[in-house]
Design a protein around this motif. Structure first.
Motif, PDB file in Angstrom:
ATOM      1  N   LEU A  55      21.987  47.001-131.938  1.00 11.87           N
ATOM      2  CA  LEU A  55      20.637  46.638-131.535  1.00 11.87           C
ATOM      3  C   LEU A  55      20.572  46.198-130.074  1.00 11.87           C
ATOM      4  N   LYS A  56      21.723  45.845-129.500  1.00 10.11           N
ATOM      5  CA  LYS A  56      21.784  45.399-128.100  1.00 10.11           C
ATOM      6  C   LYS A  56      22.192  46.529-127.148  1.00 10.11           C
ATOM      7  N   LEU A  57      22.259  47.728-127.668  1.00  5.02           N
ATOM      8  CA  LEU A  57      22.867  48.842-126.943  1.00  5.02           C
ATOM      9  C   LEU A  57      22.313  49.030-125.535  1.00  5.02           C
ATOM     10  N   LEU A  58      21.000  48.995-125.370  1.00  8.80           N
ATOM     11  CA  LEU A  58      20.383  49.329-124.087  1.00  8.80           C
ATOM     12  C   LEU A  58      20.023  48.118-123.248  1.00  8.80           C
ATOM     13  N   GLU A  68      24.067  50.533-122.055  1.00  7.14           N
ATOM     14  CA  GLU A  68      24.217  51.977-122.240  1.00  7.14           C
ATOM     15  C   GLU A  68      22.951  52.721-121.810  1.00  7.14           C
ATOM     16  N   PRO A  69      23.072  54.020-121.500  1.00  3.78           N
ATOM     17  CA  PRO A  69      21.887  54.819-121.159  1.00  3.78           C
ATOM     18  C   PRO A  69      21.093  55.190-122.407  1.00  3.78           C
ATOM     19  N   TRP A  70      19.864  55.661-122.160  1.00  4.29           N
ATOM     20  CA  TRP A  70      18.996  56.057-123.268  1.00  4.29           C
ATOM     21  C   TRP A  70      19.621  57.152-124.122  1.00  4.29           C
ATOM     22  N   SER A  71      20.369  58.053-123.500  1.00  5.21           N
ATOM     23  CA  SER A  71      20.927  59.179-124.254  1.00  5.21           C
ATOM     24  C   SER A  71      21.819  58.706-125.391  1.00  5.21           C
ATOM     25  N   THR A  72      22.546  57.608-125.203  1.00  6.48           N
ATOM     26  CA  THR A  72      23.411  57.101-126.274  1.00  6.48           C
ATOM     27  C   THR A  72      22.582  56.658-127.469  1.00  6.48           C
ATOM     28  N   ALA A  73      21.520  55.905-127.201  1.00  6.90           N
ATOM     29  CA  ALA A  73      20.654  55.446-128.299  1.00  6.90           C
ATOM     30  C   ALA A  73      20.003  56.628-129.016  1.00  6.90           C
ATOM     31  N   GLY A  92      15.180  54.048-133.090  1.00  9.39           N
ATOM     32  CA  GLY A  92      14.644  54.494-131.807  1.00  9.39           C
ATOM     33  C   GLY A  92      13.434  53.705-131.364  1.00  9.39           C
ATOM     34  N   TYR A  93      12.539  53.405-132.295  1.00  9.48           N
ATOM     35  CA  TYR A  93      11.337  52.651-131.945  1.00  9.48           C
ATOM     36  C   TYR A  93      11.667  51.206-131.579  1.00  9.48           C
ATOM     37  N   HIS A  94      12.717  50.671-132.150  1.00  4.97           N
ATOM     38  CA  HIS A  94      13.185  49.337-131.769  1.00  4.97           C
ATOM     39  C   HIS A  94      13.352  49.250-130.254  1.00  4.97           C
ATOM     40  N   PHE A  95      13.966  50.247-129.652  1.00  9.42           N
ATOM     41  CA  PHE A  95      14.224  50.197-128.215  1.00  9.42           C
ATOM     42  C   PHE A  95      12.959  50.404-127.392  1.00  9.42           C
ATOM     43  N   GLY A  96      12.007  51.151-127.947  1.00  5.72           N
ATOM     44  CA  GLY A  96      10.747  51.289-127.237  1.00  5.72           C
ATOM     45  C   GLY A  96      10.065  49.947-127.047  1.00  5.72           C
ATOM     46  N   SER A  97      10.148  49.088-128.068  1.00  2.00           N
ATOM     47  CA  SER A  97       9.545  47.761-127.964  1.00  2.00           C
ATOM     48  C   SER A  97      10.388  46.826-127.110  1.00  2.00           C
ATOM     49  N   GLY A 232       7.427  55.073-121.216  1.00  7.34           N
ATOM     50  CA  GLY A 232       7.541  54.683-122.611  1.00  7.34           C
ATOM     51  C   GLY A 232       7.163  55.790-123.573  1.00  7.34           C
ATOM     52  N   VAL A 233       6.130  56.542-123.231  1.00 11.93           N
ATOM     53  CA  VAL A 233       5.694  57.608-124.135  1.00 11.93           C
ATOM     54  C   VAL A 233       6.734  58.727-124.211  1.00 11.93           C
ATOM     55  N   LEU A 234       7.431  59.002-123.112  1.00 14.46           N
ATOM     56  CA  LEU A 234       8.463  60.038-123.141  1.00 14.46           C
ATOM     57  C   LEU A 234       9.656  59.575-123.976  1.00 14.46           C
ATOM     58  N   GLN A 235       9.950  58.286-123.907  1.00 12.77           N
ATOM     59  CA  GLN A 235      11.002  57.747-124.757  1.00 12.77           C
ATOM     60  C   GLN A 235      10.618  57.905-126.226  1.00 12.77           C
ATOM     61  N   GLN A 236       9.366  57.595-126.554  1.00 14.13           N
ATOM     62  CA  GLN A 236       8.903  57.720-127.937  1.00 14.13           C
ATOM     63  C   GLN A 236       8.973  59.170-128.414  1.00 14.13           C
ATOM     64  N   GLN A 237       8.531  60.094-127.575  1.00 17.58           N
ATOM     65  CA  GLN A 237       8.596  61.502-127.943  1.00 17.58           C
ATOM     66  C   GLN A 237      10.038  61.955-128.122  1.00 17.58           C
ATOM     67  N   SER A 238      10.950  61.357-127.351  1.00 21.32           N
ATOM     68  CA  SER A 238      12.364  61.699-127.475  1.00 21.32           C
ATOM     69  C   SER A 238      12.947  61.191-128.785  1.00 21.32           C
ATOM     70  N   VAL A 239      12.476  60.030-129.248  1.00 23.19           N
ATOM     71  CA  VAL A 239      12.897  59.541-130.556  1.00 23.19           C
ATOM     72  C   VAL A 239      12.508  60.551-131.630  1.00 23.19           C
ATOM     73  N   LEU A 240      11.265  61.007-131.581  1.00 25.33           N
ATOM     74  CA  LEU A 240      10.792  61.941-132.603  1.00 25.33           C
ATOM     75  C   LEU A 240      11.586  63.237-132.580  1.00 25.33           C
ATOM     76  N   LEU A 241      11.834  63.776-131.386  1.00 26.55           N
ATOM     77  CA  LEU A 241      12.518  65.068-131.339  1.00 26.55           C
ATOM     78  C   LEU A 241      13.951  64.946-131.841  1.00 26.55           C
ATOM     79  N   ASN A 242      14.579  63.771-131.657  1.00 23.14           N
ATOM     80  CA  ASN A 242      15.929  63.610-132.179  1.00 23.14           C
ATOM     81  C   ASN A 242      15.942  63.339-133.672  1.00 23.14           C
ATOM     82  N   VAL A 243      14.857  62.760-134.206  1.00 26.13           N
ATOM     83  CA  VAL A 243      14.698  62.710-135.660  1.00 26.13           C
ATOM     84  C   VAL A 243      14.593  64.134-136.208  1.00 26.13           C
ATOM     85  N   PHE A 244      13.843  64.998-135.522  1.00 21.64           N
ATOM     86  CA  PHE A 244      13.711  66.395-135.958  1.00 21.64           C
ATOM     87  C   PHE A 244      15.072  67.091-135.956  1.00 21.64           C
ATOM     88  N   VAL A 245      15.788  66.971-134.842  1.00 27.21           N
ATOM     89  CA  VAL A 245      17.080  67.654-134.711  1.00 27.21           C
ATOM     90  C   VAL A 245      18.073  67.121-135.739  1.00 27.21           C
TER      91      VAL A 245
END
Length: 399
Positions: A55-58, A68-73, A92-97, A232-245
């Motif tokens: 939970l402290k990653l970023l 760590e960078p966003w890519s790790t999370a 993923g949403y945890h880090f957005g907040s 922030g919105v791009l981070q959120q969209q990135s969470v979703l796309l990695n859930v998809f993948v």
């Protein structure tokens, strides 16, 4: 969970954080089907996340995190989604907040919240859906009184802290604050009842005369309008796309295991084992190729997100626009591929795979739920517009 070597679906276990995530993924997999059916709160899983330190990653090292960078999370989001889309989403949403204070507030506010979050090992929930105008606040001296509700409050049911957004009753501007989740005036309804993402707690939170001190309000006009504040919105969209993948990869792994061990050849296939059927072989080949392509686009988006955040407040509109197009393309493609993969695997597993005991349907339900909240049509249009005219998407709640 394992894949044939060379697919690019396995995490880099030389990275200690990804290794921890892979170990947690296997624990989460043990009861993923039962938890999906039950819905509710993944309390034990959040506790495991806290114990892991992830939970402290970023959070920057100077404030008690791992830096760590966003890519790790986001790769960890992908790992969790291979077995449980809800936990990938929540992580993923945890880090957005956590990082909203850094994007929206001043540096002192961000540093203070980073330190408190690291020291308390907080899990963050989200109640800042600025698409919804159902929450308002009025200034009363040094305090703001907030009333109304927010829908789609992912993680609120297991949160230590909430990031919230409301409309000021006088100015009609958006305001943001980070508050303890147990503060009087916050009522977590825990009424999420969608077909997918069943443990995300993405239902309604009611706010009844919630008191927020003026010093807790994040948006003081610091660097207002800079491109960096819109990431922030791009981070959120990135969470979703990695859930998809992750969901597509996980569905393929689960389907492969079932096909190899359990599926029976069709009556008229002319083969003795199901895996010898050319139709089955070609179908899996097509699904693997498409998932590989989605994974590569997702990896490209990871690099774009890292580069944008690394630029900090020096990020230009053009750099932000390039990242937005890259994330939009990856998101739209990943969603389409995941929907197809998570549905088509049933055709090559066979009728018995539809038994609810297996829970294979959760992959499709999770992806379907997310894609409905995040229409690919408008992302594809953005990519097409950029290709034809060079115009980048205008920053907004969803792009």
């Amino acid at each position: 969970m394992s894949f044939p070597h060379g697919l690019g679906f396995e995490p880099d276990l030389s990275d200690p954080y990804l290794a921890r995530a892979a170990a947690l993924r296997e624990i989460f997999a043990r009861d993923a089907v039962e938890r999906d059916k039950a819905g509710g709160r993944p309390a034990e899983q959040i506790l495991l996340l806290k114990e892991s330190g992830l939970l402290k990653l970023l959070i920057p090292r100077e404030h008690g995190g791992h830096g760590e960078p966003w890519s790790t999370a986001l790769r960890i989001v992908r790992e969790f989604a291979k077995v449980d889309g809800s936990l990938g989403h929540l992580y993923g949403y945890h880090f957005g907040s956590v990082h909203a204070a850094h994007l929206l507030g001043d540096p002192d506010q961000a540093a203070a919240l980073y330190r408190r979050s690291a020291e308390g090992n907080w899990f963050w929930g989200n109640a800042r859906n600025s698409f919804s105008k159902t929450l308002s606040g009025r200034r009363e001296g040094d305090w703001i009184t907030v009333n109304g509700f927010k829908p789609f409050t992912s993680g609120s049911h297991v949160a230590d802290a909430l990031m919230i957004a409301w409309l000021d009753e006088e100015t009609h501007d958006w305001a943001f604050a980070a508050v303890p989740a147990d503060r009087p005036g916050i009522i977590v309804e825990n009424d999420w009842d969608a077909i997918g993402q069943r443990q995300t707690g993405s239902g309604r939170v009611t706010f009844a005369d919630l008191k927020i001190h003026a010093d807790e309000v994040l948006d003081h006009g610091f660097d207002r309008g800079r491109p960096y504040r819109t990431l922030g919105v791009l981070q959120q969209q990135s969470v979703l796309l990695n859930v998809f993948v992750g969901s597509a990869q996980g569905a393929l792994a689960a389907a492969r295991d079932y096909t190899v061990t359990t599926s029976r050849p069709w009556l008229h296939s002319g083969v003795e084992t199901h895996t010898d059927d050319p139709w089955v072989q070609r179908t899996y080949g097509d699904l693997v190729l498409r998932t590989q392509a989605a994974t590569l686009l997702a990896d490209r988006a990871l690099a774009a997100i890292d580069a944008a955040f690394a630029r900090g407040r020096d990020l230009t509109e053009a750099e932000r626009g390039e990242a937005a197009v890259t994330v939009a393309a990856a998101n739209a493609h990943a969603g389409a591929v995941a929907l197809d993969v998570t549905s088509t695997v049933f055709e090559v597993m066979g009728a018995r795979a539809s038994a609810s005991a297996y829970g294979f349907d959760r992959f499709w339900r999770n992806v379907r739920t997310h894609t409905l909240h995040n229409p690919a049509e408008y992302k594809i249009r953005n990519v097409g517009t950029w290709f034809l005219t060079g115009a980048y998407p205008q920053p907004s709640n969803f792009q």
